[in-house]
Design a protein around this motif. Structure first.
Motif, PDB file in Angstrom:
ATOM      1  N   ILE A   1      38.751  28.228  33.642  1.00 41.97           N
ATOM      2  CA  ILE A   1      39.177  29.593  33.919  1.00 41.97           C
ATOM      3  C   ILE A   1      40.220  30.040  32.904  1.00 41.97           C
ATOM      4  N   GLU A   2      41.146  29.133  32.573  1.00 45.82           N
ATOM      5  CA  GLU A   2      42.205  29.472  31.611  1.00 45.82           C
ATOM      6  C   GLU A   2      41.633  29.827  30.241  1.00 45.82           C
TER       7      GLU A   2
ATOM      8  N   LYS B   1      43.251  33.241  29.006  1.00 46.27           N
ATOM      9  CA  LYS B   1      44.228  33.219  27.903  1.00 46.27           C
ATOM     10  C   LYS B   1      43.993  34.320  26.869  1.00 46.27           C
ATOM     11  N   PRO B   2      42.755  34.485  26.371  1.00 44.07           N
ATOM     12  CA  PRO B   2      42.523  35.557  25.380  1.00 44.07           C
ATOM     13  C   PRO B   2      42.808  36.951  25.940  1.00 44.07           C
ATOM     14  N   ILE B   3      42.524  37.150  27.226  1.00 40.72           N
ATOM     15  CA  ILE B   3      42.802  38.441  27.856  1.00 40.72           C
ATOM     16  C   ILE B   3      44.296  38.717  27.826  1.00 40.72           C
TER      17      ILE B   3
ATOM     18  N   GLN C   1      44.208  41.050  33.249  1.00 40.70           N
ATOM     19  CA  GLN C   1      44.871  41.995  32.352  1.00 40.70           C
ATOM     20  C   GLN C   1      46.045  42.690  33.036  1.00 40.70           C
ATOM     21  N   ALA C   2      45.948  42.911  34.340  1.00 36.58           N
ATOM     22  CA  ALA C   2      47.062  43.516  35.071  1.00 36.58           C
ATOM     23  C   ALA C   2      48.245  42.551  35.139  1.00 36.58           C
TER      24      ALA C   2
ATOM     25  N   GLN D   1      49.637  31.791  36.988  1.00 26.05           N
ATOM     26  CA  GLN D   1      50.148  30.462  36.656  1.00 26.05           C
ATOM     27  C   GLN D   1      50.444  30.340  35.163  1.00 26.05           C
ATOM     28  N   LEU D   2      49.625  30.959  34.336  1.00 24.38           N
ATOM     29  CA  LEU D   2      49.883  30.952  32.894  1.00 24.38           C
ATOM     30  C   LEU D   2      51.171  31.710  32.578  1.00 24.38           C
ATOM     31  N   ALA D   3      51.411  32.788  33.297  1.00 18.64           N
ATOM     32  CA  ALA D   3      52.621  33.579  33.081  1.00 18.64           C
ATOM     33  C   ALA D   3      53.870  32.743  33.369  1.00 18.64           C
TER      34      ALA D   3
END
Length: 433
Positions: free
Chosen positions: A26-27, A31-33, A186-187, A217-219
């Motif tokens: 999923i990441e 990630k690119p988004i 994206q939001a 989680q990436l944030a």
């Protein structure tokens, strides 16, 4: 639903594994988004709206005129229901407010703790197959009660470029004015990095699909923002015995199954007889649902356990750590007292999970995917920080100072010790003069 009769404990994790894709996969998509939104800001949000929501967005922020038009579209009966839900949620969350703490732990040593609102918060409101206007209340009300300085709401637009009227009505009701037409990863990226139209926030709240969860989680990995919890697809576990009404249990299972194809429902029943009655009701009610296909797909990810031993049933529940737990058994008080892992618990035959989803007063933003083992659901506390303070008088330092000097010396932190010693020497010199 697959039915398992008294399966060995060693198989439980495998049998009730959630239907999720590997986070790494999923990441790779998310990630690119997020990177594109970071670099291109509003331009990227418009591009993704066209790509994923199939709509061309010129104005990302909802205007006051759009809000007023939306308010006029909401039926009066729904407005009345939302107002009642708002009242209950406000009452329960206002009661969670705690006074400042101040105490003298020893003579001359005063310690304090105060609640300070998170200054800027972002609220993500799903609006795809089900526009969750109830989530606006669940997040917006405690944010306002906590005193958050800036509240930014993001929700995906429909193919007309509009956000669902009930979402805008609920937002207006709780005083949210910055509303962004953006959904998905994206939001989350916009709230994380900020764009020309979207303010950067300090903490992000709200449920979502696996892509939204991965973005949140990436944030946090980037150290940019905090999040409420890693909340993903919805889930429920119902524990039922002969005292449960099969039609009620079936309705509760289906109420979560209709959320999405990646939702999961789990039945833990005291006997095969009870299981058969409930599953018969599930089949009967399923055929009548408008979201039949979604619920049917979710049921394929779901399982029914027949556990004759109540102690083992409790162990299974705590191991699964459900987002929602419904306890429909005769000795519910005894069972509930032993539950240590659950997002929110619904007790007895007349407490449907949907009451908590909408209007009973508790919050419906809850930990999923087993995170109830170490996360709480959203509450007023989620929107505040606890800052501690201390003040020491000269007399207090004379009493406490030697304690600190001794501990610092034994930790071999000489500068720590000296920060006290130099002050004590100053006080001694003053007394001599």
């Amino acid at each position: 639903m697959k039915v398992l009769v008294n399966p060995p404990k060693s198989t439980w994790k495998k049998e009730f594994a959630r239907p999720i894709r590997k986070m790494k996969d999923i990441e790779k998509i998310v990630k690119p988004i997020m990177q594109k939104v970071k670099r291109q800001g509003d331009k990227a949000l418009r591009k993704f709206a066209l790509e994923y929501d199939h709509v061309e967005i010129h104005q990302l922020l909802v205007t006051r005129e759009e809000i007023l038009a939306a308010v006029a579209e909401v039926p009066e009966t729904l407005k009345e229901a939302i107002l009642q839900a708002k009242s209950n949620i406000e009452k329960f969350h206002r009661a969670q407010q705690t006074p400042d703490l101040e105490m003298e732990v020893m003579e001359g040593v005063i310690c304090m703790r105060r609640s300070i609102p998170v200054q800027k918060v972002g609220l993500y409101i799903p609006g795809g197959t089900a526009p969750l206007f109830s989530t606006v209340l669940m997040l917006g009300i405690p944010a306002q009660l906590a005193g958050c300085k800036e509240i930014v709401l993001c929700s995906p637009p429909n193919q007309e470029g509009k956000i669902h009227p009930a979402i805008l009505y609920a937002a207006d009701l709780v005083g949210i004015t910055t509303i962004v037409k953006a959904g998905g990863a994206q939001a989350i990226a916009a709230l994380t990095y900020g764009t020309q139209s979207v303010p950067q926030v300090d903490k992000i709240f709200g449920p979502g699909n696996q892509y939204v969860t991965a973005a949140k989680q990436l944030a946090t990995k980037k150290g940019m923002v905090a999040i409420d919890m890693p909340a993903g697809p919805s889930e429920v576990l119902v524990y039922a015995d002969e005292s449960a009404v099969p039609a009620f249990v079936a309705a509760d299972l289906l109420s979560q199954a209709e959320h999405g194809i990646d939702s999961q429902v789990v039945l833990v029943a005291s006997s095969e007889k009870v299981t058969k009655k409930i599953l018969k009701e599930v089949d009967s009610q399923l055929e009548k649902l408008p979201r039949y296909k979604i619920a049917q797909k979710a049921l394929e990810n779901s399982v029914a356990f027949v556990i004759n031993n109540p102690d083992k049933a409790i162990d299974l529940i705590n191991e699964y750590a459900p987002e929602h737990l419904i306890v429909s058994v005769e000795n519910y008080e005894e069972i509930v007292s032993q539950i240590v892992n659950a997002g929110s618990v619904f007790i007895g035959n007349f407490t449907p999970e949907s009451a908590g989803d909408y209007a009973s007063g508790t919050n419906h933003t809850l930990p999923t995917n087993g995170y109830a083992k170490n996360h709480s659901g959203v509450s007023l506390d989620s929107f505040v920080k606890k800052i501690t303070y201390q003040q020491i008088t000269p007399k207090g330092l004379r009493k406490l100072g030697p304690v600190v000097e001794t501990m610092a010396s034994h930790e071999l932190l000489e500068a720590h010790r000296n920060a006290v010693t130099i002050r004590l020497a100053y006080l001694d010199a003053q007394n001599e003069n």
